[in-house]
Design a protein around this motif. Sequence first.
Motif, PDB file in Angstrom:
ATOM      1  N   ASP A   1       8.773 -33.127  25.037  1.00 23.13           N
ATOM      2  CA  ASP A   1       8.567 -33.672  26.383  1.00 23.13           C
ATOM      3  C   ASP A   1       7.178 -33.287  26.883  1.00 23.13           C
ATOM      4  O   ASP A   1       6.867 -32.103  27.040  1.00 23.13           O
ATOM      5  N   ASP A   2       6.365 -34.296  27.113  1.00 23.23           N
ATOM      6  CA  ASP A   2       5.023 -34.119  27.671  1.00 23.23           C
ATOM      7  C   ASP A   2       5.063 -34.622  29.109  1.00 23.23           C
ATOM      8  O   ASP A   2       5.083 -35.821  29.357  1.00 23.23           O
ATOM      9  N   ALA A   3       5.130 -33.697  30.068  1.00 19.00           N
ATOM     10  CA  ALA A   3       5.222 -34.059  31.489  1.00 19.00           C
ATOM     11  C   ALA A   3       4.044 -33.450  32.219  1.00 19.00           C
ATOM     12  O   ALA A   3       3.800 -32.240  32.118  1.00 19.00           O
ATOM     13  N   ARG A   4       3.326 -34.291  32.984  1.00 20.70           N
ATOM     14  CA  ARG A   4       2.143 -33.797  33.680  1.00 20.70           C
ATOM     15  C   ARG A   4       1.913 -34.585  34.967  1.00 20.70           C
ATOM     16  O   ARG A   4       2.464 -35.667  35.162  1.00 20.70           O
ATOM     17  N   TYR A   5       1.078 -34.008  35.837  1.00 22.10           N
ATOM     18  CA  TYR A   5       0.706 -34.673  37.080  1.00 22.10           C
ATOM     19  C   TYR A   5      -0.415 -35.653  36.747  1.00 22.10           C
ATOM     20  O   TYR A   5      -1.585 -35.282  36.655  1.00 22.10           O
ATOM     21  N   SER A   6      -0.061 -36.893  36.547  1.00 26.29           N
ATOM     22  CA  SER A   6      -1.030 -37.879  36.072  1.00 26.29           C
ATOM     23  C   SER A   6      -1.947 -38.394  37.168  1.00 26.29           C
ATOM     24  O   SER A   6      -3.003 -38.959  36.885  1.00 26.29           O
ATOM     25  N   LYS A   7      -1.559 -38.192  38.436  1.00 31.61           N
ATOM     26  CA  LYS A   7      -2.412 -38.616  39.539  1.00 31.61           C
ATOM     27  C   LYS A   7      -2.134 -37.738  40.746  1.00 31.61           C
ATOM     28  O   LYS A   7      -0.991 -37.598  41.181  1.00 31.61           O
ATOM     29  N   SER A   8      -3.175 -37.098  41.298  1.00 32.26           N
ATOM     30  CA  SER A   8      -2.995 -36.224  42.453  1.00 32.26           C
ATOM     31  C   SER A   8      -4.353 -35.841  43.013  1.00 32.26           C
ATOM     32  O   SER A   8      -5.336 -35.706  42.278  1.00 32.26           O
ATOM     33  N   THR A   9      -4.392 -35.642  44.326  1.00 33.05           N
ATOM     34  CA  THR A   9      -5.596 -35.100  44.970  1.00 33.05           C
ATOM     35  C   THR A   9      -5.400 -33.645  45.367  1.00 33.05           C
ATOM     36  O   THR A   9      -6.277 -33.043  45.972  1.00 33.05           O
ATOM     37  N   ASN A  10      -4.233 -33.081  45.040  1.00 34.34           N
ATOM     38  CA  ASN A  10      -3.951 -31.695  45.391  1.00 34.34           C
ATOM     39  C   ASN A  10      -4.773 -30.726  44.540  1.00 34.34           C
ATOM     40  O   ASN A  10      -5.203 -31.050  43.423  1.00 34.34           O
ATOM     41  N   THR A  11      -4.953 -29.534  45.066  1.00 33.88           N
ATOM     42  CA  THR A  11      -5.559 -28.441  44.311  1.00 33.88           C
ATOM     43  C   THR A  11      -4.595 -27.272  44.275  1.00 33.88           C
ATOM     44  O   THR A  11      -3.727 -27.139  45.146  1.00 33.88           O
ATOM     45  N   VAL A  12      -4.731 -26.443  43.256  1.00 36.34           N
ATOM     46  CA  VAL A  12      -3.870 -25.272  43.102  1.00 36.34           C
ATOM     47  C   VAL A  12      -4.745 -24.065  42.803  1.00 36.34           C
ATOM     48  O   VAL A  12      -5.867 -24.185  42.311  1.00 36.34           O
ATOM     49  N   VAL A  13      -4.196 -22.884  43.107  1.00 32.21           N
ATOM     50  CA  VAL A  13      -4.933 -21.639  42.904  1.00 32.21           C
ATOM     51  C   VAL A  13      -4.418 -20.963  41.638  1.00 32.21           C
ATOM     52  O   VAL A  13      -3.243 -20.609  41.548  1.00 32.21           O
ATOM     53  N   PRO A  14      -5.268 -20.775  40.641  1.00 33.02           N
ATOM     54  CA  PRO A  14      -4.830 -20.110  39.414  1.00 33.02           C
ATOM     55  C   PRO A  14      -4.893 -18.592  39.531  1.00 33.02           C
ATOM     56  O   PRO A  14      -5.676 -18.048  40.317  1.00 33.02           O
ATOM     57  N   TYR A  15      -4.042 -17.908  38.752  1.00 33.20           N
ATOM     58  CA  TYR A  15      -4.088 -16.457  38.633  1.00 33.20           C
ATOM     59  C   TYR A  15      -4.234 -16.107  37.152  1.00 33.20           C
ATOM     60  O   TYR A  15      -3.635 -16.757  36.292  1.00 33.20           O
ATOM     61  N   TYR A  16      -5.035 -15.090  36.887  1.00 30.95           N
ATOM     62  CA  TYR A  16      -5.311 -14.685  35.520  1.00 30.95           C
ATOM     63  C   TYR A  16      -5.026 -13.195  35.357  1.00 30.95           C
ATOM     64  O   TYR A  16      -5.178 -12.421  36.297  1.00 30.95           O
ATOM     65  N   TYR A  17      -4.663 -12.825  34.154  1.00 28.28           N
ATOM     66  CA  TYR A  17      -4.498 -11.407  33.845  1.00 28.28           C
ATOM     67  C   TYR A  17      -5.874 -10.800  33.572  1.00 28.28           C
ATOM     68  O   TYR A  17      -6.626 -11.285  32.725  1.00 28.28           O
ATOM     69  N   ASP A  18      -6.203  -9.768  34.310  1.00 28.74           N
ATOM     70  CA  ASP A  18      -7.514  -9.137  34.174  1.00 28.74           C
ATOM     71  C   ASP A  18      -7.365  -7.628  34.294  1.00 28.74           C
ATOM     72  O   ASP A  18      -7.322  -7.082  35.397  1.00 28.74           O
ATOM     73  N   PRO A  19      -7.248  -6.908  33.180  1.00 25.43           N
ATOM     74  CA  PRO A  19      -7.052  -5.449  33.246  1.00 25.43           C
ATOM     75  C   PRO A  19      -8.284  -4.695  33.721  1.00 25.43           C
ATOM     76  O   PRO A  19      -8.208  -3.485  33.957  1.00 25.43           O
ATOM     77  N   THR A  20      -9.412  -5.379  33.886  1.00 23.10           N
ATOM     78  CA  THR A  20     -10.637  -4.688  34.312  1.00 23.10           C
ATOM     79  C   THR A  20     -11.001  -4.977  35.754  1.00 23.10           C
ATOM     80  O   THR A  20     -12.075  -4.614  36.215  1.00 23.10           O
ATOM     81  N   SER A  21     -10.088  -5.659  36.497  1.00 24.42           N
ATOM     82  CA  SER A  21     -10.440  -6.078  37.853  1.00 24.42           C
ATOM     83  C   SER A  21     -10.376  -4.945  38.870  1.00 24.42           C
ATOM     84  O   SER A  21     -10.823  -5.094  39.993  1.00 24.42           O
ATOM     85  N   ASN A  22      -9.785  -3.797  38.522  1.00 20.98           N
ATOM     86  CA  ASN A  22      -9.787  -2.645  39.415  1.00 20.98           C
ATOM     87  C   ASN A  22      -9.711  -1.380  38.576  1.00 20.98           C
ATOM     88  O   ASN A  22      -9.499  -1.426  37.366  1.00 20.98           O
TER      89      ASN A  22
END
Length: 832
Positions: free
Chosen positions: A683-704
Amino acid sequence: MAASLPSVTLATSNPTAQTQDAGARVFDVPAQSLSAALMRFSQQAGVQVTADSTILRGVQTSGVHGRLTVQQALAQLLAGTGLSYVPSGRGTVMLTRAAKNIVLGPVRVHGSFMRESAIGPGVGYVAQTSLSGTKTDTPIMEIPNSIYVVTKQQMQDQQVQNLAEALRYTPGIYAEGMGQQTNGAAAGFGHGSYMQRGFSSAQFIDGMISNSEVALDPSFIERVETINGPSSVMYGQSSPGGIINETLKRPTDTPLRAVSVGFGNWNRYQATFDISDKITKSGNLKYRIAAIGVSQDTQTDYVRYHRVGVSPSLKWDIDENTDLTVIGNYVYTPEDGAYSSYLPAVGTIFPGRYGRLCRHLFMGEPGWNNHKETGALFEYVFSHRFNSHLTFQQTFRYEESKTNFSYVYTKSGALEDDGVTQPRVAFAVPNTTRTASLDSRLLGKFNTGKVKHTAIAGVDFWDYHSTGDYYRSDANSLNVYAPQYGQFTPSFGYPGMGPANANSWSWFGRDTYDQVGVYFQDQIKYKRLTVTLGGREDWYSQYSWSQSNTPATGESTTTRSPFSTQAFTWRAGATYEFDFGLAPYFSYATSFQPQTGTDSHGSAFKPTKGAQYEAGLKYKPHGFDALFTASAFHIDQTNVLTQDPDNANFSVQSGKVTSKGVEVSAQANITKNLRLIASYTYDDARYSKSTNTVVPYYYDPTSNSAGYHMRQGEKTPLQGKYVNALPRNMTSLFVNYALPGKILSGLELNFGVRYVGWTYANTANSFKIPAFILFDTGMRYDFGKAASFLKGLEGQLTLSNLTNKYYITSCGTTQCYLGQGRRVYGNLSYHW
């Protein structure tokens, strides 16, 4: 499971002849009392056999095994019992005492050919017919879309304890996500928490939508059907991914008497009984009553599950053309085991400061984790046949649920900079829902020349009321590696709920939804070609009232939002059955789902629209009890809300979600000793059309300085992102084998494997949840094979997640759900 026997001459003196008839099927009924054997025979044959209990007392049968026609199997089952059978009207067969010194010649049982019941338990792992797909009793081979049935035998072999476990091996559905298996509780979770072909699924009971907040217990379910793809033509508003339909237990045509006691890890103890028999001598009035009592802890500390429930039912065959079935269901769950708080992503998916977080970590607060539920429903199913061409059918259900939840929960956001402290929030949520549903339809069967029609026209009504309160406040933080409980004090700002803190907030809401739909459908059959056409018009209205309060400041806001809309949906499909059992099909179907709110101009939003193209193959080989399905689908959901480019505080309906994929399924009773189910889903399901934005989060062991931290990234467009918490690849296999031979006779073993591919953890697709493989196994032993006085006694043991694998089912932005650890469950049952 009532059905008439085919109109075929049967020579009782040679019951094993012509076993390769087209109507042959596999029978496996061991030697036992005739009363118990008839129950199993009826399930495997899909026919109605009635008898006076007095002529069954003390009668034993040598059983029946092998591939036989229904008539041959029944004759073999009755051999040496001194009993025979005769037609008794309405396609049923009644057992009678055979006359002495008379050699029976050929016996002809009259009646139109009927298949196994579309609401019955199925035979082994294979169901041949469905009521959900068309609201008519139709062979699955003739329905031009994907329909998968979880039979009663499959649920028994796997000893499922909630709906999610019943759906584990079903293609197109991801049932592990959204905390479904977090604690191993049997109640399961609420509606909308299953992903079906890339979209949140809708749950139905006996063909009508269920909005109860209380999960239906598996002890009261006869079978589960999934219709993959848009289903609004028959059911009104629903997800474009499909629906899940659960069938409640009803009175059986042969006596049923079963009791069981169960035990398992997490201190699980369970007892059930399931009894069905006739009330009147003629058998026109029958009853059934099933009940359960269960108590267990869960894999999460301080979280428990307790439930008692009962489901009585009554069937009245008023006359040969009219019948009425009444069903009740009541469950009381003082603790539903549904605590499903996220754990931090750091410490589960990503390395934690002090290693991996354990499964039993409780993020809440003892004494403030109360999940109390009460659910009840009443249903009747009425049918009257005016003549051979026209039948009236009606189903009504009223259900009510009351829930009272209070819990401390993981607050949205990552661990604090020290890598061990998790902020928390407290909630209290009492809620009551009431739903009334009515579906009335006329079913017509007629011919126009050589073309056969099965037409249906109906109207259904759905009325839903919800009254809910919602209290929220901040709670003290928790050290996830060394939790210290007992420091939480409620602070909601209401009497009995403590003084308000700065972040206390409450909401009171009242919702009323109404839907009226008018639908029609015609199944047109010409020789081997079946064309299905249907359309529906729905009128939907909603009135919501809510009041939000901030006790600390005294602020209060009241909103009222009346809303109404209507939608037309339709479907068309065709299936062609070749004489060697292959049936290619193609279909197009649409769906709708209402949306509330308005755009910047004050205009109400239109419903989302779903449209699916599906093509596939179904194969039912002759002389082999199996059903194979392969399908390819493409679904577009339009009118999806997306951010207004000219006014960021409002939305517009310009978004689209696209899901496309492939499903392959096999359900087979290979021999009398071997049953198998297998499936694969892409199953390949995706947002094929949108003007929305989202905030990503990343794993970063060196950020603090402490390390082990999640870092927030820059906003990114939603368009093109994959739907989160949805595996692109899933595959599964489950096999049950009864060992042959006298020494091992009565022993059955089963084994299953489930592979779930990686998923994206959030809509920003910033990190993935790893793929996992789980193994299930079990065994059953029939003690009656060892000693005749133990006939009817069976023991069963099941282990799921055999290797106790630590895995993640789904995530939010920075937090994740853990999967269920090894579950061990044993059961002793007695049938008589």
